[in-house]
Design an enzyme around this catalytic site. Sequence first.
Site, PDB file in Angstrom:
ATOM      1  N   HIS B 135       0.707  -0.934   0.256  1.00  0.00           N
ATOM      2  CA  HIS B 135       0.079   0.277   0.363  1.00  0.00           C
ATOM      3  C   HIS B 135       0.710   1.715   0.357  1.00  0.00           C
ATOM      4  O   HIS B 135       0.436   1.963  -1.423  1.00  0.00           O
ATOM      5  CB  HIS B 135      -1.041  -0.315   1.320  1.00  0.00           C
ATOM      6  N   GLU B 136       1.360   1.618   0.423  1.00  0.00           N
ATOM      7  CA  GLU B 136       2.447   2.318   1.539  1.00  0.00           C
ATOM      8  C   GLU B 136       3.649   2.257   0.013  1.00  0.00           C
ATOM      9  O   GLU B 136       3.526   3.692  -1.305  1.00  0.00           O
ATOM     10  CB  GLU B 136       3.470   2.632   2.860  1.00  0.00           C
ATOM     11  N   HIS B 139       1.513   4.195  -2.639  1.00  0.00           N
ATOM     12  CA  HIS B 139       1.546   5.807  -2.704  1.00  0.00           C
ATOM     13  C   HIS B 139       2.694   6.089  -3.811  1.00  0.00           C
ATOM     14  O   HIS B 139       3.156   7.136  -3.934  1.00  0.00           O
ATOM     15  CB  HIS B 139       1.382   6.157  -0.772  1.00  0.00           C
ATOM     16  N   HIS B 145      -5.815   6.453  -2.674  1.00  0.00           N
ATOM     17  CA  HIS B 145      -6.576   5.286  -2.476  1.00  0.00           C
ATOM     18  C   HIS B 145      -7.545   4.890  -3.644  1.00  0.00           C
ATOM     19  O   HIS B 145      -7.742   5.733  -4.450  1.00  0.00           O
ATOM     20  CB  HIS B 145      -7.514   5.659  -1.143  1.00  0.00           C
ATOM     21  N   CYS B 146      -7.912   3.531  -3.475  1.00  0.00           N
ATOM     22  CA  CYS B 146      -9.071   3.105  -4.333  1.00  0.00           C
ATOM     23  C   CYS B 146     -10.056   3.068  -3.474  1.00  0.00           C
ATOM     24  O   CYS B 146     -10.252   2.799  -2.564  1.00  0.00           O
ATOM     25  CB  CYS B 146      -8.260   1.442  -4.800  1.00  0.00           C
ATOM     26  N   CYS B 170      -6.168  -3.866  -8.005  1.00  0.00           N
ATOM     27  CA  CYS B 170      -7.551  -4.527  -8.374  1.00  0.00           C
ATOM     28  C   CYS B 170      -7.076  -4.330  -9.714  1.00  0.00           C
ATOM     29  O   CYS B 170      -5.500  -3.574  -9.451  1.00  0.00           O
ATOM     30  CB  CYS B 170      -8.325  -3.794  -7.808  1.00  0.00           C
ATOM     31  N   CYS B 173      -5.940   0.001  -9.959  1.00  0.00           N
ATOM     32  CA  CYS B 173      -4.942   0.234  -9.805  1.00  0.00           C
ATOM     33  C   CYS B 173      -4.095  -0.845 -10.415  1.00  0.00           C
ATOM     34  O   CYS B 173      -2.553   0.139 -10.393  1.00  0.00           O
ATOM     35  CB  CYS B 173      -4.582  -0.120  -8.088  1.00  0.00           C
TER      36      CYS B 173
END
Lengths: 451, 187
Positions: B135-136, B139, B145-146, B170, B173
């Site tokens: 996640h990070e 970024h 954010h999704c 996903c 993304c």
Amino acid sequence: MKAKGSILVVDDEEIVRDSLARWLEEDGYQVDTAPDGQAALAKLAAQAYAILLVDLKMPGIDGLQVLAQARTLQPDAAIIIMTAYATVDTAVQAMKQGAYDYLVKPFEPEELSLMVGKLTNTQALRRENVLLRKALKRQCEFKDLVSKSPKMEAVFELARTAAKSNSTVLILGGSGTGKELLARAIHAESLRREGPFVGVSCAALTESLLESELFGHEKGAFTGAVGSARGKFEIAAGGTLFLDEIGDISPKLQLDLLRVLDAREFRRVGGSQVIKTDARIIAATNRDLKKLVDSGSFREDLYYRLNVIPVTLPPLRERKEDIPLLAEHFLAQFRTEMRKPLESLSGEALEMLMAYDWPGNVRELRNVLERGAVLARGPILTPLGLELGPPTLPPGAPTDTPDSLREVERRHIEVTLKQHNWNITRAAKALGIDRVTLYNKIKRYQIREDE
Amino acid sequence: MAGEGTILLEWMGEAPMEGDLLERVRQQVETTFAIPTRVAAVNGSPADSLDPRRGQHSSTRILRWILTTLPPGVAKVLGITDVDLCIPVLTFVFGEAQVDGPAAVVSTARLRLTYDGRPASARLVEARLLKECLHELGHTFGLVHCPDVTCVMSRSNSVLDVDQKRAGFCRDCRQRLRALTEERDDP
Ligand SMILES: Nc1ncnc2c1ncn2[C@@H]1O[C@H](COP(=O)(O)OP(=O)(O)O)[C@@H](O)[C@H]1O
Ligand SMILES: [Mg+2]
Ligand SMILES: [Zn+2]
Ligand SMILES: [Zn+2]
């Protein structure tokens, strides 16, 4: 990706601004920051924001003051106040003053996510509604005229057809409904578009001045006519002659005009040579021409000559759906002209414009918005800067005569100058004023030598 | 992506580094982003990150410190710590990242606990840590954010949110990530 609205974070602590901005950027928002109230107000004046996150306690201009200013600068922005526990009372007060909500520091990430998410969803929904409405009600255009009313669409259709012909067009409609703009559009759409568009306002001139204005004059035709001059009929050769306020011309000129329209030829005032004209005539009036015919003040034969293709512009109050579109259209013009970051009208301001009945039609709307744009301190026009109706005058004060008097004076000077081939001394003498005064008036009225 | 440099997973916790755990995370990160990834323990730590009143560390200050100690040849640095992170206005954060920047930080502190505060199993902790690392780092490659709650890029405000998402991007993304990295490769 769908662009999200932008957020302004106002806090005097640098680390708060930085971390909060990054937190919101991770959510995909455009984030801007301001270190104090002063800077925040400057930003609010320059750019529209969807959400403001404002710290309550700041040195100088505090959060409540920012809130109050923001409510007028950007009434559609949602304002969230951030506060420490000790100042919750003030936060409640902020709510009363129109803040959307408040957060007590430190708050749960969940809380901020939910609040900001909910806000942007409703704002996006509102925006989509506006866009949807726009898409459903499709907009029509004819040159510089815009509209989304079916009535106007029919007018544009007719005008397009008229533009292809050489027939005389009679444009009827209240003052400020767009008659002149439509006349110019017809000209621009016609095969004569390379030729001149020449306008004459028949109401602003005395009979003899109008006569020489229309037909020109020869040297010595009247006192002071030192040279000869071409009239509008001649100047409009190969183009379009726009006779504005045709309902106001005198019986004598009605007859003269009838003859010209019949024979397609005329003589200059004081002249004997017959001059041919091929100018296409577009006439306009805000008077009820049929009624003037019935009452005998307008020649029936001239009426029929002019009434070949009648086009009637409906008053603005009968096409209120045009108000938001026109407002947007004019704001875009002012944005470039005034180099101000004007973006839109607040919801309240638009409601106010929709509720009004616009006796002065589109011109009045334009004037109201122009004034509003000049006074606007931010990108959003609010009801505060928009003054509807006639300006409130002290009792007994003269009404709107000053404007029309000035207009008459301007036109009189313009015509006199032309009659004297711009010889200032002679023109001044004819006008009965000194040269300096005349120079000043030329400057004030911005009268220029060529049309 | 050859000229991209490497991804560095930098252990900066107070407890000793758990080599096995980090090695497994490293492998997954390397496969996901297709960029050489290595693990190292950091020397030193930011002096000013602790907020004594809250007993938590400022993720923003840690991020700044990482930026000042950026080793050469490294494209992205993800600091992994075991201290609890916060930003001044928020009670806590799992991590913080610069969108489209070189640095990010993530904390294992809250990932080690179940929703009601009991210790979580080692397998669960590892799964969560991997998700928050992806996640990070996502970024830092420019992703935001999704809205898909099963996507690793959805925002997590609690461990329940973390557990709900998959350890992967996903479709949207993934596509966006590819576009963002290609953009960088051929400017
Ligand atoms: N449909 C329209 N779209 C855009 N601007 C318009 C429209 N109608 C009128 N205007 C503007 O409103 C003002 C008044 O129009 P004008 O043609 O002078 O009106 P009239 O001759 O009927 O008094 C002008 O600034 C004109 O540009
Ligand atoms: Mg007019
Ligand atoms: Zn995130
Ligand atoms: Zn996703």
